[in-house]
Scaffold this active site. Structure first.
Site, PDB file in Angstrom:
ATOM      1  N   THR A 173       0.759  -1.336  -0.073  1.00 33.03           N
ATOM      2  CA  THR A 173       0.038   0.108  -0.169  1.00 33.03           C
ATOM      3  C   THR A 173       0.954   1.296   0.029  1.00 33.03           C
ATOM      4  O   THR A 173       2.039   1.346   0.371  1.00 33.03           O
ATOM      5  CB  THR A 173      -0.917   0.110   1.280  1.00 33.03           C
ATOM      6  N   TYR A 218      -1.773  -0.409  10.416  1.00 32.91           N
ATOM      7  CA  TYR A 218      -1.764  -0.836   9.156  1.00 32.91           C
ATOM      8  C   TYR A 218      -0.659  -0.948   8.266  1.00 32.91           C
ATOM      9  O   TYR A 218      -0.159  -1.720   7.696  1.00 32.91           O
ATOM     10  CB  TYR A 218      -3.359  -0.249   8.523  1.00 32.91           C
TER      11      TYR A 218
HETATM   12  N1  NAP Z   1      -8.709  -1.624  -1.036  1.00 32.85           N
HETATM   13  C1  NAP Z   1      -7.890  -0.847  -1.068  1.00 32.85           C
HETATM   14  O1  NAP Z   1      -8.099   0.580  -1.007  1.00 32.85           O
HETATM   15  C2  NAP Z   1      -6.309  -1.234  -1.076  1.00 32.85           C
HETATM   16  C3  NAP Z   1      -5.344  -0.136  -0.952  1.00 32.85           C
HETATM   17  C4  NAP Z   1      -4.330  -0.468  -0.907  1.00 32.85           C
HETATM   18  C5  NAP Z   1      -3.550  -1.846  -0.657  1.00 32.85           C
HETATM   19  N2  NAP Z   1      -4.688  -2.735  -1.017  1.00 32.85           N
HETATM   20  C6  NAP Z   1      -4.275  -4.034  -0.907  1.00 32.85           C
HETATM   21  O2  NAP Z   1      -4.721  -4.726  -1.845  1.00 32.85           O
HETATM   22  C7  NAP Z   1      -4.964  -6.013  -1.813  1.00 32.85           C
HETATM   23  C8  NAP Z   1      -6.399  -6.556  -2.262  1.00 32.85           C
HETATM   24  O3  NAP Z   1      -7.214  -5.677  -1.480  1.00 32.85           O
HETATM   25  P1  NAP Z   1      -8.990  -5.884  -1.452  1.00 32.85           P
HETATM   26  O4  NAP Z   1      -9.454  -4.512  -1.236  1.00 32.85           O
HETATM   27  O5  NAP Z   1      -9.081  -6.544  -2.916  1.00 32.85           O
HETATM   28  O6  NAP Z   1      -9.073  -6.832  -0.383  1.00 32.85           O
HETATM   29  P2  NAP Z   1     -10.450  -7.225   0.212  1.00 32.85           P
HETATM   30  O7  NAP Z   1     -11.589  -6.770  -0.610  1.00 32.85           O
HETATM   31  O8  NAP Z   1     -10.704  -6.732   1.621  1.00 32.85           O
HETATM   32  O9  NAP Z   1     -10.310  -8.798   0.116  1.00 32.85           O
HETATM   33  C9  NAP Z   1      -9.674  -9.687   0.978  1.00 32.85           C
HETATM   34  C10 NAP Z   1     -10.128 -11.030   0.847  1.00 32.85           C
HETATM   35  O10 NAP Z   1      -9.570 -11.907   1.654  1.00 32.85           O
HETATM   36  C11 NAP Z   1     -10.280 -12.571   2.665  1.00 32.85           C
HETATM   37  N3  NAP Z   1      -9.732 -12.983   3.822  1.00 32.85           N
HETATM   38  C12 NAP Z   1      -9.646 -12.101   4.923  1.00 32.85           C
HETATM   39  N4  NAP Z   1      -9.101 -12.857   5.930  1.00 32.85           N
HETATM   40  C13 NAP Z   1      -8.838 -14.055   5.370  1.00 32.85           C
HETATM   41  C14 NAP Z   1      -8.427 -15.194   5.922  1.00 32.85           C
HETATM   42  N5  NAP Z   1      -7.828 -15.263   7.398  1.00 32.85           N
HETATM   43  N6  NAP Z   1      -8.457 -16.495   5.152  1.00 32.85           N
HETATM   44  C15 NAP Z   1      -8.826 -16.294   3.908  1.00 32.85           C
HETATM   45  N7  NAP Z   1      -9.398 -15.353   3.487  1.00 32.85           N
HETATM   46  C16 NAP Z   1      -9.270 -14.057   4.136  1.00 32.85           C
HETATM   47  C17 NAP Z   1     -11.607 -11.624   2.768  1.00 32.85           C
HETATM   48  O11 NAP Z   1     -12.566 -12.262   3.174  1.00 32.85           O
HETATM   49  P3  NAP Z   1     -13.771 -11.487   4.115  1.00 32.85           P
HETATM   50  O12 NAP Z   1     -14.457 -10.319   3.342  1.00 32.85           O
HETATM   51  O13 NAP Z   1     -14.660 -12.537   4.487  1.00 32.85           O
HETATM   52  O14 NAP Z   1     -13.061 -10.598   5.243  1.00 32.85           O
HETATM   53  C18 NAP Z   1     -11.706 -11.043   1.363  1.00 32.85           C
HETATM   54  O15 NAP Z   1     -12.641 -11.902   0.438  1.00 32.85           O
HETATM   55  C19 NAP Z   1      -4.768  -6.305  -0.301  1.00 32.85           C
HETATM   56  O16 NAP Z   1      -3.255  -6.845   0.001  1.00 32.85           O
HETATM   57  C20 NAP Z   1      -4.713  -4.957   0.370  1.00 32.85           C
HETATM   58  O17 NAP Z   1      -4.118  -4.700   1.592  1.00 32.85           O
HETATM   59  C21 NAP Z   1      -5.796  -2.575  -1.085  1.00 32.85           C
END
Ligand code: NAP
Length: 281
Positions: free
Chosen positions: A102, A125
């Site tokens: 991030t 975070y």
């Molecule tokens: N979203 C942003 O704005 C943003 C910004 C910068 C970086 N990132 C990075 O980009 C990546 C993808 O982000 P995203 O927004 O697509 O993430 P997301 O929508 O939160 O998706 C993460 C998925 O992982 C699942 N998960 C969480 N804990 C778990 C566990 N212990 N075992 C198995 N599955 C689990 C979640 O399930 P649940 O929904 O049931 O929890 C969710 O479906 C991440 O590394 C994030 O840190 C995101």
């Protein structure tokens, strides 16, 4: 090199969902398939995969930026220790790993950050994601750490999947005429389908392992992002600029953290991606 037998973890999240569309033959797992913190269970499940994965893409993360301030252990387990174990496992399997980090690993003082700039996270975070980067790098495997920022796009299939800022603004504009948005925080923003495509291109190009930046080009405040959403969507809502202190939050965010991409082919400007998303939703 085209890799089809990909394993996508976090397949029902915002980014994971778009990766699943790009890789229809992928194995895609989410929380109900395996809790990745139970690493024995994850290993056993991977061992059963036929064909064996040619690459692993990890979209699982502890993404609750404010919640992490109260749950530092949980954030560190999912954003720090788990990616480290996964990187070692991918090295054993001799396959590349893509992991996402991030722009919140930066403190926002410099404003625009290249891949080699030194992280100085302001929040738990940010620290947990930076720890993940460090531990992955120590694993010595073929790992790509892709830093991204403010992902928007179609909501993931998981019930807990958060609505993106774009959908939140559209929902708000249906209820209110005037909306306040923070004008003194500037980020890169990223359209999930563009990031998924950049990930596939990265795996196919197979450059040296390391840190990469992938976000739509340009930076924007929440205020200007909201105004552009309403302009393109033809909504009449008035957006008022407010300082970040107007919405007190637990975690400190960088004032300006734009990801400058000097290594990968550039992603298109965020306005073009936003227009495509709004036209399709
Ligand atoms: N979203 C942003 O704005 C943003 C910004 C910068 C970086 N990132 C990075 O980009 C990546 C993808 O982000 P995203 O927004 O697509 O993430 P997301 O929508 O939160 O998706 C993460 C998925 O992982 C699942 N998960 C969480 N804990 C778990 C566990 N212990 N075992 C198995 N599955 C689990 C979640 O399930 P649940 O929904 O049931 O929890 C969710 O479906 C991440 O590394 C994030 O840190 C995101």
């Amino acid at each position: 090199m085209s890799i089809q037998s990909v394993l996508i973890l976090g397949a029902k999240g915002t980014l994971g969902g778009q990766l699943m569309r790009l890789y229809p033959q992928a194995a895609g797992w989410d929380r109900e398939d395996v809790n990745v913190l139970d690493f024995h269970a994850l290993r056993a499940k991977v061992a059963e995969l036929r064909p064996a994965p040619g690459a692993v893409i990890n979209c699982v993360a502890f993404n609750d930026v404010d919640g992490a301030e109260d749950r530092p252990e949980a954030a560190m387990a999912l954003n720090g220790r788990f990616p480290s174990q996964l990187a070692q496992f991918a090295a054993e399997l001799d396959v590349p790993l893509v992991h996402y980090s991030t722009n919140y690993v930066f403190d926002g003082v410099k404003g625009e950050y290249e891949e080699a700039d030194r992280p100085a996270p302001l929040s738990i975070y940010g620290r947990s994601k930076h720890r993940g980067e460090q531990l992955i790098a120590e694993s010595g495997g073929r790992c790509y750490i892709v830093r991204t920022a403010v992902i928007f796009g179609p909501k993931g299939a998981s019930d807990l999947s958060k609505k993106s800022f774009v959908d939140l603004m559209l929902d708000l504009s249906a209820k209110r005429d005037t909306i306040q948005a923070v004008s003194d925080e500037i980020n890169s923003i990223t359209y999930a389908p563009d990031l998924a495509a950049a990930t596939r291109d990265l795996l196919e190009a197979a450059p040296p392992p390391g840190i990469y930046h992938a976000a739509n080009s340009g930076g924007v405040s929440w205020f200007d992002f909201a105004r552009e959403i309403f302009r393109i969507a033809g909504r009449k809502a008035t957006v008022l600029p407010v300082p970040s202190t107007h919405f007190p939050r637990q975690a400190t965010r960088p004032a300006k953290a734009i990801l400058v991409n000097t290594k990968l082919p550039p992603l298109r400007p965020w306005q073009a991606s936003l227009a495509e998303f709004l036209a399709s939703s």
